[in-house]
Design a protein around this motif. Structure first.
Motif, PDB file in Angstrom:
ATOM      1  N   LEU A  23      43.280  38.062  49.127  1.00  0.00           N
ATOM      2  CA  LEU A  23      43.096  38.131  47.691  1.00  0.00           C
ATOM      3  C   LEU A  23      41.678  38.605  47.419  1.00  0.00           C
ATOM      4  O   LEU A  23      40.726  38.053  47.966  1.00  0.00           O
ATOM      5  N   GLU A  24      41.547  39.643  46.582  1.00  0.00           N
ATOM      6  CA  GLU A  24      40.232  40.168  46.229  1.00  0.00           C
ATOM      7  C   GLU A  24      40.085  40.198  44.707  1.00  0.00           C
ATOM      8  O   GLU A  24      41.051  40.461  44.002  1.00  0.00           O
ATOM      9  N   ILE A  63      47.601  42.044  40.699  1.00  0.00           N
ATOM     10  CA  ILE A  63      48.350  40.878  40.238  1.00  0.00           C
ATOM     11  C   ILE A  63      47.831  40.325  38.917  1.00  0.00           C
ATOM     12  O   ILE A  63      48.524  39.558  38.257  1.00  0.00           O
ATOM     13  N   ALA A  64      46.618  40.690  38.521  1.00  0.00           N
ATOM     14  CA  ALA A  64      46.068  40.268  37.237  1.00  0.00           C
ATOM     15  C   ALA A  64      44.880  41.150  36.906  1.00  0.00           C
ATOM     16  O   ALA A  64      44.224  41.693  37.794  1.00  0.00           O
ATOM     17  N   ALA A  65      44.610  41.294  35.612  1.00  0.00           N
ATOM     18  CA  ALA A  65      43.463  42.081  35.160  1.00  0.00           C
ATOM     19  C   ALA A  65      43.056  41.580  33.784  1.00  0.00           C
ATOM     20  O   ALA A  65      43.870  41.015  33.053  1.00  0.00           O
ATOM     21  N   MET A 123      48.753  42.860  51.447  1.00  0.00           N
ATOM     22  CA  MET A 123      49.665  42.345  52.470  1.00  0.00           C
ATOM     23  C   MET A 123      49.230  42.864  53.847  1.00  0.00           C
ATOM     24  O   MET A 123      48.478  43.820  53.955  1.00  0.00           O
ATOM     25  N   PRO A 124      49.731  42.231  54.907  1.00  0.00           N
ATOM     26  CA  PRO A 124      49.365  42.672  56.256  1.00  0.00           C
ATOM     27  C   PRO A 124      49.687  44.135  56.553  1.00  0.00           C
ATOM     28  O   PRO A 124      49.009  44.763  57.360  1.00  0.00           O
ATOM     29  N   ASP A 125      50.680  44.708  55.859  1.00  0.00           N
ATOM     30  CA  ASP A 125      51.043  46.104  56.111  1.00  0.00           C
ATOM     31  C   ASP A 125      50.152  47.102  55.357  1.00  0.00           C
ATOM     32  O   ASP A 125      50.350  48.301  55.444  1.00  0.00           O
ATOM     33  N   VAL A 156      33.875  41.506  44.156  1.00  0.00           N
ATOM     34  CA  VAL A 156      32.930  40.413  43.899  1.00  0.00           C
ATOM     35  C   VAL A 156      33.366  39.123  44.587  1.00  0.00           C
ATOM     36  O   VAL A 156      32.617  38.154  44.616  1.00  0.00           O
ATOM     37  N   GLY A 157      34.577  39.103  45.135  1.00  0.00           N
ATOM     38  CA  GLY A 157      35.058  37.918  45.833  1.00  0.00           C
ATOM     39  C   GLY A 157      36.259  38.262  46.690  1.00  0.00           C
ATOM     40  O   GLY A 157      36.992  39.205  46.409  1.00  0.00           O
ATOM     41  N   ILE A 158      36.432  37.481  47.766  1.00  0.00           N
ATOM     42  CA  ILE A 158      37.534  37.731  48.697  1.00  0.00           C
ATOM     43  C   ILE A 158      37.918  36.415  49.366  1.00  0.00           C
ATOM     44  O   ILE A 158      37.066  35.541  49.565  1.00  0.00           O
ATOM     45  N   GLY A 159      39.200  36.267  49.661  1.00  0.00           N
ATOM     46  CA  GLY A 159      39.653  35.064  50.354  1.00  0.00           C
ATOM     47  C   GLY A 159      41.046  35.264  50.920  1.00  0.00           C
ATOM     48  O   GLY A 159      41.765  36.176  50.523  1.00  0.00           O
TER      49      GLY A 159
END
Length: 102
Positions: free
Chosen positions: A61-62, A85-87, A77-79, A50-53
């Protein structure tokens, strides 16, 4: 939230890294290949993006959310390694009314 992170960890199996939280108020991070984490969120929790940045250079971050109100934040991460990280619950989409400061 911690039980949800542990559920993600158990499904993704030994390919994940468990980072212990410093306090019970913080969620534990479950990490693994992005495609596996996204599939798990869709299959188990019916969550879609629903969101990305962009966060740091190369980190994405999604936010994923479901019609039932569950939500998850994932940092990739780039790899290609992604971490939950949260829910939580009770997600609501907020739309800005014209002329509103929020």
């Amino acid at each position: 939230m911690i039980h949800r992170s542990l559920a993600v960890l158990s499904v993704l199996g030994c390919s994940l890294l468990l980072i212990p939280a410093e306090s019970s108020a913080q969620a534990q991070a479950s990490c693994g290949p992005r495609h596996e984490l996204v599939k798990l969120l869709a299959d188990r929790y019916k969550e879609d993006p629903v969101g990305i940045g962009l966060s740091q250079p190369g980190q994405v971050l999604e936010v994923f959310a479901s019609q039932a109100g569950t939500w998850s934040m994932v940092m990739t991460m780039p790899d290609g390694k992604a971490c939950l990280i949260a829910a939580g619950d009770n997600w609501e989409m907020v739309t800005k009314a014209k002329g509103s400061p929020i």
